[in-house]
Write a protein that holds these residues in place. Structure first.
Motif, mmCIF file in Angstrom:
data_model
loop_
_atom_site.group_PDB
_atom_site.id
_atom_site.type_symbol
_atom_site.label_atom_id
_atom_site.label_comp_id
_atom_site.label_asym_id
_atom_site.label_seq_id
_atom_site.Cartn_x
_atom_site.Cartn_y
_atom_site.Cartn_z
ATOM 1 N N GLY A 84 0.800 -1.226 0.000
ATOM 2 C CA GLY A 84 0.000 0.000 0.000
ATOM 3 C C GLY A 84 0.830 1.273 0.000
ATOM 4 N N ALA A 85 2.142 1.159 -0.109
ATOM 5 C CA ALA A 85 3.007 2.343 -0.057
ATOM 6 C C ALA A 85 2.853 3.192 -1.309
ATOM 7 N N LYS A 86 2.929 4.486 -1.122
ATOM 8 C CA LYS A 86 2.874 5.448 -2.221
ATOM 9 C C LYS A 86 4.094 6.336 -2.117
ATOM 10 N N PRO A 87 4.888 6.491 -3.161
ATOM 11 C CA PRO A 87 4.829 5.767 -4.425
ATOM 12 C C PRO A 87 5.149 4.288 -4.220
ATOM 13 N N ALA A 88 4.872 3.520 -5.251
ATOM 14 C CA ALA A 88 5.027 2.071 -5.173
ATOM 15 C C ALA A 88 6.468 1.674 -4.841
ATOM 16 N N VAL A 89 6.602 0.562 -4.140
ATOM 17 C CA VAL A 89 7.902 0.003 -3.772
ATOM 18 C C VAL A 89 8.086 -1.291 -4.571
ATOM 19 N N PRO A 90 9.194 -1.429 -5.305
ATOM 20 C CA PRO A 90 9.422 -2.659 -6.069
ATOM 21 C C PRO A 90 9.898 -3.796 -5.152
ATOM 22 N N ALA A 91 9.025 -4.250 -4.288
ATOM 23 C CA ALA A 91 9.369 -5.271 -3.293
ATOM 24 C C ALA A 91 9.809 -6.582 -3.932
ATOM 25 N N HIS A 92 9.416 -6.818 -5.186
ATOM 26 C CA HIS A 92 9.817 -8.051 -5.858
ATOM 27 C C HIS A 92 11.329 -8.099 -6.096
ATOM 28 N N ARG A 93 12.003 -6.967 -6.008
ATOM 29 C CA ARG A 93 13.446 -6.905 -6.224
ATOM 30 C C ARG A 93 14.246 -7.137 -4.948
ATOM 31 N N VAL A 94 13.565 -7.469 -3.856
ATOM 32 C CA VAL A 94 14.236 -7.711 -2.579
ATOM 33 C C VAL A 94 14.049 -9.184 -2.211
ATOM 34 N N VAL A 95 15.168 -9.887 -2.082
ATOM 35 C CA VAL A 95 15.157 -11.328 -1.828
ATOM 36 C C VAL A 95 16.064 -11.636 -0.638
ATOM 37 N N ASN A 96 16.154 -12.905 -0.263
ATOM 38 C CA ASN A 96 17.036 -13.220 0.857
ATOM 39 C C ASN A 96 18.487 -13.320 0.377
ATOM 40 N N SER A 97 19.400 -13.514 1.300
ATOM 41 C CA SER A 97 20.829 -13.486 0.983
ATOM 42 C C SER A 97 21.301 -14.632 0.094
ATOM 43 N N LYS A 98 20.468 -15.634 -0.091
ATOM 44 C CA LYS A 98 20.795 -16.755 -0.972
ATOM 45 C C LYS A 98 20.181 -16.574 -2.359
ATOM 46 N N GLY A 99 19.427 -15.489 -2.548
ATOM 47 C CA GLY A 99 18.771 -15.260 -3.830
ATOM 48 C C GLY A 99 17.432 -15.959 -3.940
ATOM 49 N N GLU A 100 16.902 -16.410 -2.828
ATOM 50 C CA GLU A 100 15.618 -17.105 -2.821
ATOM 51 C C GLU A 100 14.474 -16.102 -2.688
ATOM 52 N N LEU A 101 13.364 -16.407 -3.317
ATOM 53 C CA LEU A 101 12.185 -15.538 -3.281
ATOM 54 C C LEU A 101 11.394 -15.803 -2.008
ATOM 55 N N SER A 102 12.000 -15.537 -0.881
ATOM 56 C CA SER A 102 11.382 -15.853 0.407
ATOM 57 C C SER A 102 10.165 -14.990 0.712
ATOM 58 N N GLY A 103 9.995 -13.876 0.034
ATOM 59 C CA GLY A 103 8.843 -13.008 0.260
ATOM 60 C C GLY A 103 7.689 -13.258 -0.688
ATOM 61 N N ALA A 104 7.787 -14.277 -1.530
ATOM 62 C CA ALA A 104 6.771 -14.532 -2.560
ATOM 63 C C ALA A 104 5.371 -14.730 -1.983
ATOM 64 N N ALA A 105 5.274 -15.248 -0.783
ATOM 65 C CA ALA A 105 3.964 -15.509 -0.170
ATOM 66 C C ALA A 105 3.193 -14.226 0.127
ATOM 67 N N HIS A 106 3.882 -13.089 0.141
ATOM 68 C CA HIS A 106 3.225 -11.815 0.464
ATOM 69 C C HIS A 106 2.698 -11.083 -0.764
ATOM 70 N N PHE A 107 2.821 -11.701 -1.931
ATOM 71 C CA PHE A 107 2.305 -11.103 -3.157
ATOM 72 C C PHE A 107 0.902 -11.628 -3.432
#
Length: 140
Positions: free
Chosen positions: A73-96
């Protein structure tokens, strides 16, 4: 018995403005995290820990994860998809919105993902503490 704060008891974000009391600090670490995340170039990724370190605040990668989970809900939008864990895993995918949206957004930017992990993670990693060039170098 634990007592939890009501939403009205939480400090206001003041629409990103600094408070008179703390004129030298942002009203929320979320705002600092979002500012850094918005700088991640298209086609690049960074990690929760790298953002925490670059923030200059005493926060952890886990706290950056909390901020990214709330970034929808942040304005302006935050490209959260570009933030991953230290191993390069999409650990935040469940929040999309869908289980595959994070991967789809990364792939639209030319980032290869297999089994929920970024291929050639080090080559697309962007360090916010030493941003350097914004363009990704690709092998031909």
């Amino acid at each position: 018995m634990k007592k939890y704060l009501n939403q009205k008891d939480l400090p206001s974000l003041n629409n990103g403005k600094k408070t008179a009391e703390k004129a030298d600090k942002p009203a929320s670490f979320f705002l600092t995290v979002y500012k850094i995340a918005r700088q991640v170039p298209r086609g690049r990724v960074t990690s929760y820990g790298a953002i925490a370190e670059a923030s200059g605040l005493k926060i952890t990668g886990r706290m950056v994860g909390w901020a990214m989970a709330a970034a929808g809900g942040a304005k302006p939008a935050v490209p959260a998809h570009r933030v991953v864990n230290s191993k390069g895993e999409l650990s935040g995918a469940a929040h999309f919105a869908t289980p595959t949206l994070m991967q789809e957004l990364l792939e639209q930017e030319g980032i290869e993902v297999k089994n929920n992990k970024i291929i050639n993670f080090q080559s697309v990693f962007w360090n916010p503490a030493t941003p350097g060039p914004k363009k990704r170098v690709t092998k031909q």
